[in-house]
Design a protein around this motif. Structure first.
Motif, PDB file in Angstrom:
ATOM      1  N   SER A  65      -2.718  10.238 -15.108  1.00  0.00           N
ATOM      2  CA  SER A  65      -1.425   9.684 -14.686  1.00  0.00           C
ATOM      3  C   SER A  65      -1.145  10.009 -13.220  1.00  0.00           C
ATOM      4  CB  SER A  65      -0.296  10.242 -15.560  1.00  0.00           C
ATOM      5  OG  SER A  65      -0.434   9.828 -16.875  1.00  0.00           O
ATOM      6  N   TYR A  66      -1.451  11.232 -12.822  1.00  0.00           N
ATOM      7  CA  TYR A  66      -1.240  11.645 -11.431  1.00  0.00           C
ATOM      8  C   TYR A  66      -2.113  10.813 -10.494  1.00  0.00           C
ATOM      9  CZ  TYR A  66      -1.281  14.475  -7.207  1.00  0.00           C
ATOM     10  OH  TYR A  66      -1.204  14.891  -5.912  1.00  0.00           O
ATOM     11  N   GLN A  67      -3.377  10.608 -10.872  1.00  0.00           N
ATOM     12  CA  GLN A  67      -4.276   9.829 -10.025  1.00  0.00           C
ATOM     13  C   GLN A  67      -3.812   8.384  -9.912  1.00  0.00           C
ATOM     14  OE1 GLN A  67      -7.977  10.624 -12.010  1.00  0.00           O
ATOM     15  NE2 GLN A  67      -8.405  12.445 -10.780  1.00  0.00           N
ATOM     16  N   LYS A  68      -3.337   7.810 -11.018  1.00  0.00           N
ATOM     17  CA  LYS A  68      -2.813   6.445 -10.976  1.00  0.00           C
ATOM     18  C   LYS A  68      -1.595   6.365 -10.064  1.00  0.00           C
ATOM     19  CE  LYS A  68      -4.267   4.816 -15.549  1.00  0.00           C
ATOM     20  NZ  LYS A  68      -3.779   4.394 -16.872  1.00  0.00           N
ATOM     21  N   LEU A  69      -0.692   7.327 -10.198  1.00  0.00           N
ATOM     22  CA  LEU A  69       0.511   7.348  -9.373  1.00  0.00           C
ATOM     23  C   LEU A  69       0.154   7.507  -7.898  1.00  0.00           C
ATOM     24  CD1 LEU A  69       3.598   7.399  -9.133  1.00  0.00           C
ATOM     25  CD2 LEU A  69       3.493   9.867  -9.532  1.00  0.00           C
ATOM     26  N   GLN A  70      -0.774   8.402  -7.623  1.00  0.00           N
ATOM     27  CA  GLN A  70      -1.192   8.634  -6.240  1.00  0.00           C
ATOM     28  C   GLN A  70      -1.820   7.367  -5.662  1.00  0.00           C
ATOM     29  OE1 GLN A  70      -4.161  11.715  -5.790  1.00  0.00           O
ATOM     30  NE2 GLN A  70      -3.230  12.419  -3.898  1.00  0.00           N
ATOM     31  N   SER A  71      -2.648   6.700  -6.443  1.00  0.00           N
ATOM     32  CA  SER A  71      -3.279   5.456  -6.005  1.00  0.00           C
ATOM     33  C   SER A  71      -2.226   4.383  -5.727  1.00  0.00           C
ATOM     34  CB  SER A  71      -4.261   4.983  -7.073  1.00  0.00           C
ATOM     35  OG  SER A  71      -4.793   3.738  -6.738  1.00  0.00           O
ATOM     36  N   LYS A  72      -1.247   4.282  -6.630  1.00  0.00           N
ATOM     37  CA  LYS A  72      -0.182   3.297  -6.459  1.00  0.00           C
ATOM     38  C   LYS A  72       0.635   3.574  -5.191  1.00  0.00           C
ATOM     39  CE  LYS A  72       3.889   1.470  -8.822  1.00  0.00           C
ATOM     40  NZ  LYS A  72       4.784   1.611  -9.962  1.00  0.00           N
ATOM     41  N   GLN A  73       0.954   4.853  -4.965  1.00  0.00           N
ATOM     42  CA  GLN A  73       1.729   5.204  -3.773  1.00  0.00           C
ATOM     43  C   GLN A  73       0.938   4.928  -2.498  1.00  0.00           C
ATOM     44  OE1 GLN A  73       2.841   9.274  -4.534  1.00  0.00           O
ATOM     45  NE2 GLN A  73       4.755   8.686  -5.521  1.00  0.00           N
ATOM     46  N   LEU A  74      -0.371   5.183  -2.525  1.00  0.00           N
ATOM     47  CA  LEU A  74      -1.210   4.914  -1.365  1.00  0.00           C
ATOM     48  C   LEU A  74      -1.249   3.421  -1.087  1.00  0.00           C
ATOM     49  CD1 LEU A  74      -3.104   6.038   0.789  1.00  0.00           C
ATOM     50  CD2 LEU A  74      -4.969   5.865  -0.864  1.00  0.00           C
ATOM     51  N   LYS A  75      -1.390   2.628  -2.150  1.00  0.00           N
ATOM     52  CA  LYS A  75      -1.403   1.179  -2.004  1.00  0.00           C
ATOM     53  C   LYS A  75      -0.081   0.683  -1.428  1.00  0.00           C
ATOM     54  CE  LYS A  75      -2.037  -3.030  -4.716  1.00  0.00           C
ATOM     55  NZ  LYS A  75      -2.222  -3.574  -6.062  1.00  0.00           N
ATOM     56  N   GLU A  76       1.037   1.196  -1.977  1.00  0.00           N
ATOM     57  CA  GLU A  76       2.355   0.798  -1.482  1.00  0.00           C
ATOM     58  C   GLU A  76       2.548   1.223  -0.032  1.00  0.00           C
ATOM     59  OE1 GLU A  76       5.083   2.498  -4.268  1.00  0.00           O
ATOM     60  OE2 GLU A  76       4.779   0.910  -5.751  1.00  0.00           O
ATOM     61  N   SER A  77       2.030   2.385   0.311  1.00  0.00           N
ATOM     62  CA  SER A  77       2.140   2.882   1.677  1.00  0.00           C
ATOM     63  C   SER A  77       1.392   1.961   2.634  1.00  0.00           C
ATOM     64  CB  SER A  77       1.585   4.303   1.755  1.00  0.00           C
ATOM     65  OG  SER A  77       1.531   4.745   3.085  1.00  0.00           O
ATOM     66  N   ARG A  78       0.184   1.554   2.228  1.00  0.00           N
ATOM     67  CA  ARG A  78      -0.597   0.635   3.070  1.00  0.00           C
ATOM     68  C   ARG A  78       0.109  -0.697   3.207  1.00  0.00           C
ATOM     69  NH1 ARG A  78      -6.403   1.849   0.309  1.00  0.00           N
ATOM     70  NH2 ARG A  78      -6.792   3.842   1.321  1.00  0.00           N
ATOM     71  N   GLU A  79       0.634  -1.198   2.078  1.00  0.00           N
ATOM     72  CA  GLU A  79       1.353  -2.463   2.118  1.00  0.00           C
ATOM     73  C   GLU A  79       2.622  -2.339   2.953  1.00  0.00           C
ATOM     74  OE1 GLU A  79       1.953  -3.453  -1.981  1.00  0.00           O
ATOM     75  OE2 GLU A  79      -0.090  -4.199  -2.227  1.00  0.00           O
ATOM     76  N   GLY A  80       3.286  -1.191   2.849  1.00  0.00           N
ATOM     77  CA  GLY A  80       4.502  -0.962   3.636  1.00  0.00           C
ATOM     78  C   GLY A  80       4.203  -0.937   5.126  1.00  0.00           C
ATOM     79  N   ALA A  81       3.099  -0.280   5.513  1.00  0.00           N
ATOM     80  CA  ALA A  81       2.719  -0.229   6.929  1.00  0.00           C
ATOM     81  C   ALA A  81       2.379  -1.630   7.416  1.00  0.00           C
ATOM     82  CB  ALA A  81       1.534   0.713   7.125  1.00  0.00           C
ATOM     83  N   LYS A  82       1.670  -2.382   6.582  1.00  0.00           N
ATOM     84  CA  LYS A  82       1.309  -3.755   6.926  1.00  0.00           C
ATOM     85  C   LYS A  82       2.576  -4.593   7.065  1.00  0.00           C
ATOM     86  CE  LYS A  82      -1.873  -7.323   5.267  1.00  0.00           C
ATOM     87  NZ  LYS A  82      -2.759  -7.690   4.163  1.00  0.00           N
ATOM     88  N   SER A  83       3.514  -4.396   6.132  1.00  0.00           N
ATOM     89  CA  SER A  83       4.772  -5.127   6.158  1.00  0.00           C
ATOM     90  C   SER A  83       5.590  -4.772   7.401  1.00  0.00           C
ATOM     91  CB  SER A  83       5.569  -4.820   4.892  1.00  0.00           C
ATOM     92  OG  SER A  83       6.826  -5.437   4.935  1.00  0.00           O
TER      93      SER A  83
END
Length: 143
Positions: free
Chosen positions: A74-92
């Motif tokens: 669960s932690y790894q999934k959450l961390q992966s999701k946050q990293l993805k959102e962070s990348r998308e946020g920076a791109k946005s």
């Protein structure tokens, strides 16, 4: 007087001994032997109890390990999701900055088209008043 009586039960043989018929050392040996039997029985009971506890602890440990594995996933999934959102946020955010820059350029372009070209302040014709008849208190404007 009988010193010994034998009682047979299938697979087990009990000997009842009259202590008065036995010499002291034999009586002591027999006593020690019976005590050893009791201690062996108690030891077996304790070992059985310990084995049961070990089994319970191992089951509990396995449940804890399973829960820990679930938490890690669960932690790894959450961390992966946050990293993805962070990348998308920076791109946005970069896209937002680009869009703001583009819109600012369009606004400036629009201002330049709408505003008439201004002449310098000293090139603007000024109105000057030519004194008229002092009694009338009026003057006329000359361009």
């Amino acid at each position: 007087m009988h010193c010994c009586t034998t009682v047979s039960v299938p697979k087990v043989c009990f000997v009842a001994v009259n202590a008065a018929c036995l010499p002291g050392s034999l009586y002591t040996s027999l006593f020690i032997f019976s005590q050893a039997g009791l201690l062996r029985k108690q030891l077996n009971e304790v070992q059985t109890g310990k084995q049961e506890l070990v089994i319970k602890y191992e089951e509990q440990l396995q449940r804890v390990k399973d829960e820990l594995s679930k938490l890690k996933r669960s932690y790894q999934k959450l961390q992966s999701k946050q990293l993805k959102e962070s990348r998308e946020g920076a791109k946005s955010r970069e896209e937002d900055r680009t869009e703001v820059t583009r819109l600012n350029g369009k606004i400036e372009e629009f201002r330049q088209r709408v505003s008439p070209v201004r002449e310098p302040e000293d090139a603007v014709p000024s109105l000057s008043v030519v004194p008229g008849d002092p009694e009338e208190g009026s003057g006329r404007a000359v361009h």
